[in-house]
Design a protein around this motif. Structure first.
Motif, mmCIF file in Angstrom:
data_model
loop_
_atom_site.group_PDB
_atom_site.id
_atom_site.type_symbol
_atom_site.label_atom_id
_atom_site.label_comp_id
_atom_site.label_asym_id
_atom_site.label_seq_id
_atom_site.Cartn_x
_atom_site.Cartn_y
_atom_site.Cartn_z
ATOM 1 N N CYS A 1 3.948 8.593 -7.124
ATOM 2 C CA CYS A 1 2.767 9.084 -7.855
ATOM 3 C C CYS A 1 1.480 8.563 -7.220
ATOM 4 O O CYS A 1 0.467 9.279 -7.165
ATOM 5 N N ARG A 2 1.512 7.319 -6.724
ATOM 6 C CA ARG A 2 0.326 6.761 -6.062
ATOM 7 C C ARG A 2 0.039 7.453 -4.728
ATOM 8 O O ARG A 2 -1.103 7.502 -4.276
ATOM 9 N N LEU A 3 1.076 7.993 -4.129
ATOM 10 C CA LEU A 3 0.915 8.598 -2.803
ATOM 11 C C LEU A 3 0.972 10.126 -2.840
ATOM 12 O O LEU A 3 1.147 10.766 -1.804
ATOM 13 N N LYS A 4 0.790 10.718 -4.020
ATOM 14 C CA LYS A 4 0.975 12.170 -4.116
ATOM 15 C C LYS A 4 -0.047 12.960 -3.297
ATOM 16 O O LYS A 4 0.201 14.116 -2.950
ATOM 17 N N ASP A 5 -1.189 12.320 -2.944
ATOM 18 C CA ASP A 5 -2.157 13.027 -2.098
ATOM 19 C C ASP A 5 -1.641 13.190 -0.673
ATOM 20 O O ASP A 5 -2.218 13.930 0.132
ATOM 21 N N ASP B 1 0.812 -1.218 0.000
ATOM 22 C CA ASP B 1 0.000 0.000 0.000
ATOM 23 C C ASP B 1 0.843 1.265 0.000
ATOM 24 O O ASP B 1 0.304 2.366 0.051
ATOM 25 N N GLY B 2 2.145 1.111 -0.024
ATOM 26 C CA GLY B 2 3.036 2.265 0.007
ATOM 27 C C GLY B 2 3.982 2.183 1.180
ATOM 28 O O GLY B 2 5.180 2.064 1.021
ATOM 29 N N PHE B 3 3.424 2.238 2.385
ATOM 30 C CA PHE B 3 4.258 2.085 3.581
ATOM 31 C C PHE B 3 3.382 1.693 4.765
ATOM 32 O O PHE B 3 2.172 1.921 4.776
ATOM 33 N N SER B 4 4.004 1.080 5.728
ATOM 34 C CA SER B 4 3.340 0.756 6.992
ATOM 35 C C SER B 4 4.192 1.302 8.122
ATOM 36 O O SER B 4 5.397 1.539 7.952
ATOM 37 N N PRO C 1 3.731 17.903 -6.481
ATOM 38 C CA PRO C 1 3.102 16.625 -6.865
ATOM 39 C C PRO C 1 3.226 16.319 -8.354
ATOM 40 O O PRO C 1 3.447 15.170 -8.741
ATOM 41 N N GLU C 2 3.115 17.347 -9.183
ATOM 42 C CA GLU C 2 3.168 17.117 -10.628
ATOM 43 C C GLU C 2 4.572 16.775 -11.121
ATOM 44 O O GLU C 2 4.748 16.306 -12.256
ATOM 45 N N ASP C 3 5.585 16.979 -10.264
ATOM 46 C CA ASP C 3 6.962 16.680 -10.662
ATOM 47 C C ASP C 3 7.421 15.294 -10.213
ATOM 48 O O ASP C 3 8.557 14.888 -10.505
ATOM 49 N N LEU C 4 6.562 14.568 -9.505
ATOM 50 C CA LEU C 4 6.931 13.239 -9.028
ATOM 51 C C LEU C 4 7.037 12.276 -10.209
ATOM 52 O O LEU C 4 6.210 12.303 -11.119
ATOM 53 N N GLU C 5 8.037 11.416 -10.196
ATOM 54 C CA GLU C 5 8.251 10.470 -11.284
ATOM 55 C C GLU C 5 8.187 9.020 -10.827
ATOM 56 O O GLU C 5 7.788 8.140 -11.587
ATOM 57 N N ILE D 1 13.388 10.256 0.357
ATOM 58 C CA ILE D 1 14.536 10.392 -0.552
ATOM 59 C C ILE D 1 14.492 9.302 -1.625
ATOM 60 O O ILE D 1 14.652 9.559 -2.820
ATOM 61 N N ARG D 2 14.249 8.080 -1.183
ATOM 62 C CA ARG D 2 14.275 6.920 -2.077
ATOM 63 C C ARG D 2 13.271 7.057 -3.212
ATOM 64 O O ARG D 2 13.532 6.638 -4.348
ATOM 65 N N HIS D 3 12.124 7.654 -2.937
ATOM 66 C CA HIS D 3 11.052 7.720 -3.940
ATOM 67 C C HIS D 3 10.847 9.117 -4.513
ATOM 68 O O HIS D 3 9.834 9.378 -5.164
ATOM 69 N N GLY D 4 11.829 9.994 -4.287
ATOM 70 C CA GLY D 4 11.828 11.277 -4.985
ATOM 71 C C GLY D 4 10.830 12.298 -4.500
ATOM 72 O O GLY D 4 10.496 13.240 -5.232
#
Length: 594
Positions: free
Chosen positions: A439-443, A388-391, A430-434, A416-419
């Motif tokens: 991108c799934r967690l940009k909210d 789910d991203g992280f716990s 948020p729009e600059d995430l790669e 850091i790891r996920h930019g």
């Protein structure tokens, strides 16, 4: 005469009479409570919030900024308690030769007809940490640890870091010094009582104690002004090891003690020739080659051995760590780091040893972090990647309340790891995430008080309904702390004429080093990434060093020699420090922005 008002604290059910104009924080201290005041009562950290239930005004306020103007009932709100205090660490075997034995009168009174070797006697060892205090009860014949007692350092009510506490003493003079000395001595006596009670031992049968702590804790324990520590050239008032009586220190153990007596005022410790105490002229001061004082005093009183300091911010706790590792006997280049507010480190081997300290600040203790806290129940202690991203791992397996240092390091490594943040430490839009996961967690990228932040826990999932997040300011605080430590490592390595890659072993000492993920520490650049597979957590090595000094007088003398043989490097005097520090602020493994 100031008007007095009755103040009732809940849920502790403590009532006191307090003078008008006194702050609620001061009243809490007077009531024997231990409020959390990381900034020392300056109104900066926001951690001392209380809820006034009854009074001229009601509601949640900062205790340090609210003066008493009427009788009131105050809810101290959430009072965090450290769930686990680290007490074990790296050690080694030594002969049990403490240098003290039961006196003739004791032996005749308690053990008529028995062999001298059968007469029971005991030892104590203390590690006075900035955050916690640990006491060990040891068998005087075998050196075996019989019981361990620990607690929060009650001085945290005067500030989370040594500078805050030193400033409190300087601002309040003798009364401030007496306050901090009294509360730490009382805490240590409580630990003696607890450790002795759990082992079925009498405090009068404890003949000797060894004590370690950083230089400021050492001075505050003795009631010595910390003025020389906070003003250039930042030297300790006492550097050499010391042998004192239990009575001189206020500790209650040994033949003349009576733990059952009503509390008495802690005696004032008078420092002779304060700033020249490193010379051999002072009768009170050790003088590692003169061990006769202990032999002459233990017959009627307990003996207290204080391990030596090295410099203003490299104290007896660092010496304790070095003793536990027998640092000057190591054949391969080794780095030992105690990651805390001072960031002490030692680099060397059997040929040469260098040490320094860095002003890492209290960020890793949860101070200066908006949702930060110590490692108590409800603290987010680790972040792990999941489907789910992280716990999150939470101390006590309860709903989260805030985030502690180890969780902070994991969270930052994840960002850091996920930019989510760039190499300069700034949150990306948020729009600059790669990164796909990012991108799934940009909210989760939100705005708090006008600054970007990353949402770790939604309000409905926390214990108090409040969101838990990491702000841009929090990231900057970690950058300053990790940059200072990384710069210290770099400069020590250069001063020794070595390269980072030549360091064969890294020992992480202390509670934070034990519980944090060393991989995350390397990912954020606090410890060089190329050393990630050479790291060993050595636990409370300082406490283990105190135990060795307690059970073997030769180890105490060894500690005194180590302090003389270890060269201190003052980073502020190094011309390259500022440039190296600025370089180390960057996150080298983060995404580089143009």
């Amino acid at each position: 005469m100031a008007e007095k008002y009755r103040i009732c604290f809940r849920p502790q059910n403590r009532e006191i009479e307090a003078d008008a104009g006194m702050t609620i924080l001061e009243a809490e201290r007077m009531a024997g409570l231990e409020p959390d005041a990381p900034c020392g009562g300056c109104g900066k950290c926001g951690k001392c919030r209380v809820d006034i239930l009854k009074g001229k005004r009601t509601g949640v306020v900062l205790a340090c900024q609210t003066r008493i103007d009427s009788s009131m009932t105050v809810d101290t709100m959430y009072q965090e308690k450290v769930r686990k205090i680290l007490s074990e660490g790296l050690t080694r075997k030594v002969p049990v030769e403490p240098g003290v034995f039961p006196g003739k009168d004791q032996a005749e009174e308690k053990t008529a007809g028995r062999e001298e070797s059968d007469i029971p006697f005991f030892l104590m060892a203390f590690d006075i940490g900035t955050t916690t205090v640990v006491g060990y009860l040891l068998d005087g014949h075998t050196g075996r640890t019989l019981s361990v007692a620990s607690r929060m350092n009650p001085q945290h009510a005067f500030g989370a870091d040594v500078i805050s506490r030193a400033n409190y003493v300087l601002e309040h003079g003798e009364e401030g010094s007496r306050e901090l000395r009294t509360c730490i001595v009382k805490a240590m006596n409580d630990l003696i009582r607890e450790a002795a009670g759990s082992a079925g031992v009498q405090a009068e049968d404890i003949l000797q104690a060894a004590v370690v702590g950083n230089t400021c804790m050492h001075h505050l324990f003795l009631g010595i002004s910390p003025d020389s520590l906070v003003h250039a050239p930042y030297i300790p008032a006492v550097r050499k090891g010391m042998i004192l009586t239990a009575e001189e220190t206020g500790l209650k153990f040994g033949p003349r003690c009576s733990m059952g007596e009503k509390a008495v005022e802690i005696p004032v410790f008078e420092l002779e020739n304060e700033l020249s105490a490193n010379e051999d002229s002072g009768k009170r001061f050790l003088i590692s080659r003169d061990m006769r004082r202990a032999d002459s005093i233990h017959e009627k009183q307990g003996v207290v051995l204080l391990l030596p300091n090295i410099a203003g911010f490299v104290g007896a706790d660092t010496i304790g760590c070095m003793v536990s590792a027998a640092f000057d006997r190591l054949e391969e280049l080794t780095l030992m780091v105690d990651i805390g507010t001072n960031g002490e480190m030692v680099l060397g081997d059997q040929k040469k040893m260098l040490t320094t300290s860095t002003a890492a600040g209290p960020a890793f203790e949860g101070a200066k972090i908006e949702c930060g806290m110590r490692g108590a129940d409800g603290a987010v202690s680790h972040l792990r990647e999941s489907d789910d991203g992280f716990s999150l791992e939470v101390v006590g397996d309860v709903k989260p309340v805030g985030i502690c240092g180890s969780g902070l390091i994991d969270a930052l490594a994840f960002l850091i790891r996920h930019g989510f943040i760039n190499n300069y430490g700034a949150f990306r839009d948020p729009e600059d995430l790669e990164d796909p996961l990012a991108c799934r967690l940009k909210d989760r990228l939100i705005t708090v008080h006008g600054q970007p932040a990353f949402l770790l826990v939604r309000g409905e999932d926390s214990a108090d309904g409040e969101e838990i997040y990491l702000t841009q300011k929090d990231v900057r605080e970690v950058q300053l702390a990790k940059g200072a430590i990384a710069a210290g490592i770099q400069i020590l390595t250069e001063k020794l004429g070595k390269r980072i890659g030549e360091i064969r072993h890294v020992f992480l000492a202390g509670a934070f080093g034990n519980y944090m993920d060393s991989g995350s520490a390397c990912e954020i650049g606090m410890i060089p990434y190329e050393l990630r597979d050479r790291i060993t957590a050595v636990g409370n090595a300082a406490g283990e060093g105190a135990k060795l000094a307690a059970v073997n007088r030769g180890e105490f003398e060894y500690a005194c020699r180590l302090s003389e043989e270890t060269e201190f490097i003052e980073l502020a005097s190094e011309s390259s420090f500022q440039d190296v520090f600025v370089d180390k602020l960057e996150f080298e493994r983060a995404v580089e922005d143009e």
